[in-house]
Motif scaffolding. Structure first.
Motif, PDB file in Angstrom:
ATOM      1  N   VAL A 186      93.619 -19.086  44.000  1.00 49.03           N
ATOM      2  CA  VAL A 186      94.691 -19.022  42.987  1.00 49.03           C
ATOM      3  C   VAL A 186      95.807 -19.973  43.429  1.00 49.03           C
ATOM      4  O   VAL A 186      96.883 -19.549  43.841  1.00 49.03           O
ATOM      5  N   PRO A 187      95.566 -21.290  43.353  1.00 51.97           N
ATOM      6  CA  PRO A 187      96.583 -22.255  43.795  1.00 51.97           C
ATOM      7  C   PRO A 187      97.787 -22.294  42.859  1.00 51.97           C
ATOM      8  O   PRO A 187      97.703 -21.911  41.691  1.00 51.97           O
ATOM      9  N   LEU A 188      98.893 -22.796  43.388  1.00 56.00           N
ATOM     10  CA  LEU A 188     100.150 -22.801  42.635  1.00 56.00           C
ATOM     11  C   LEU A 188     100.049 -23.625  41.360  1.00 56.00           C
ATOM     12  O   LEU A 188     100.631 -23.257  40.328  1.00 56.00           O
ATOM     13  N   ASP A 189      99.322 -24.740  41.382  1.00 58.96           N
ATOM     14  CA  ASP A 189      99.252 -25.566  40.188  1.00 58.96           C
ATOM     15  C   ASP A 189      98.567 -24.836  39.039  1.00 58.96           C
ATOM     16  O   ASP A 189      98.896 -25.060  37.867  1.00 58.96           O
ATOM     17  N   VAL A 190      97.619 -23.941  39.353  1.00 60.36           N
ATOM     18  CA  VAL A 190      96.965 -23.160  38.302  1.00 60.36           C
ATOM     19  C   VAL A 190      97.948 -22.160  37.694  1.00 60.36           C
ATOM     20  O   VAL A 190      97.928 -21.910  36.485  1.00 60.36           O
TER      21      VAL A 190
END
Length: 315
Positions: A186-190
């Motif tokens: 769940v990366p920040l850009d997502v």
């Protein structure tokens, strides 16, 4: 068309409210598209996420139709689309059974996603169904107390997009049924991409609640629009729509995304025309079409952003 002219099939379609399905599909499409861009796309989890999201959307529509009628929130003065329970088109118990059956199907689909995504998806799935039920049902229907906008923003934006991405990314990061969220799934850009769905999804509810403000106030339904009034509800609408158009430049400037993510800017004329209507009208004659166009804006915007992501991901 009068209620006497409505067939049983038409009545069930009215209860399911297919015009709201873009709110369920759009965030899943974005979650799948950003997975393609990141190289973690997994078709079966993405498809299951889409089917599950649409089932929860329809189940929630049945729940709202049933509970709004039971709670007396739907009256003859309401300017919105006909509700089948309050309008006497379908017996209340049958709408309630349809709600339970649809949520049950969502649980069946969710079992596969839980096997892949583990405890995090179990929590997401169960809370999504509970949130759908308690929006207008239960001892404290939060939609009647100004909390609907927050939950739509959360579940039809942030949770739906990041959850869809997660069930794909986790297939490459962990075995079956992980108990925690593996690193990088769940990366920040997502999360930033999810805001592009969260804003317009919430805007759909804002239009609905501006249209129903006077009848909601009379029935004691304290939506956020009732609490804020026309001026600040319109500010909220503009902010939610504008949020979507802030996301692509942020993705480019902060996360190094390609210029193709600016494709959603092509939908700005639709957003501008819609905004003019919401800023100047309060009647159902204008806001019923505006409600549908807000759903269309969400769909068009999401498809354009998805294309921009996929094109960059496969080239």
């Amino acid at each position: 068309m009068t209620t006497a002219d409505v067939s049983r099939t038409q009545a069930w379609l009215m209860a399911a409210r297919p015009q709201t399905l873009p709110a369920g599909a759009a965030p899943v499409i974005l979650g799948a598209a950003v997975a393609v861009y990141a190289g973690v796309f997994a078709p079966l989890p993405a498809l299951a996420a889409l089917v599950g999201a649409l089932l929860i959307q329809v189940g929630t529509n049945f729940a709202n139709d049933y509970y709004d009628a039971v709670n007396g929130a739907d009256t003859d003065e309401r300017e919105g689309f006909t509700r089948v329970t309050a309008g006497g088109l379908i017996e209340p118990r049958k709408v309630k059974y349809a709600m339970a059956a649809t949520y049950g199907l969502a649980v069946v689909v969710g079992l596969y996603l839980v096997y892949i995504g583990g405890v995090p998806i179990l929590v997401v799935g169960l809370t999504s169904i509970v949130a759908g039920l308690l929006y207008t049902g239960g001892p404290y229907p939060y939609g009647y107390y100004g909390l609907g906008d927050f939950f739509v923003f959360l579940y039809f934006g942030v949770v739906a997009v990041t959850g869809t991405y997660y069930v794909q990314a986790v297939t490459q990061a962990a075995g079956a049924f992980p108990t925690t969220i593996p690193a990088g799934t769940v990366p920040l850009d997502v999360v930033v991409v999810s805001l592009a769905a969260a804003g317009p999804s919430t805007a759909i509810l804002v239009v609905n609640n501006i249209r129903d403000m006077e009848t909601d106030r009379k029935s004691g339904k304290q939506t956020l629009a009732v609490k804020l009034g026309y001026r600040w509800s319109r500010v909220e609408f503009v902010a939610m729509v504008a949020l979507a158009y802030v996301v692509p430049p942020v993705l480019i400037a902060v996360f190094g995304y390609p210029i193709t993510v600016l494709l959603p800017l092509l939908s700005l004329p639709l957003a501008a025309g819609l905004t003019r209507t919401v800023l100047t009208r309060t009647d159902g004659e204008a806001l019923n079409p505006a409600l549908e166009r807000t759903g269309q804006l969400l769909a068009v915007y999401s498809l354009l952003l998805a294309v921009g992501l996929v094109v960059s991901g496969v080239t």
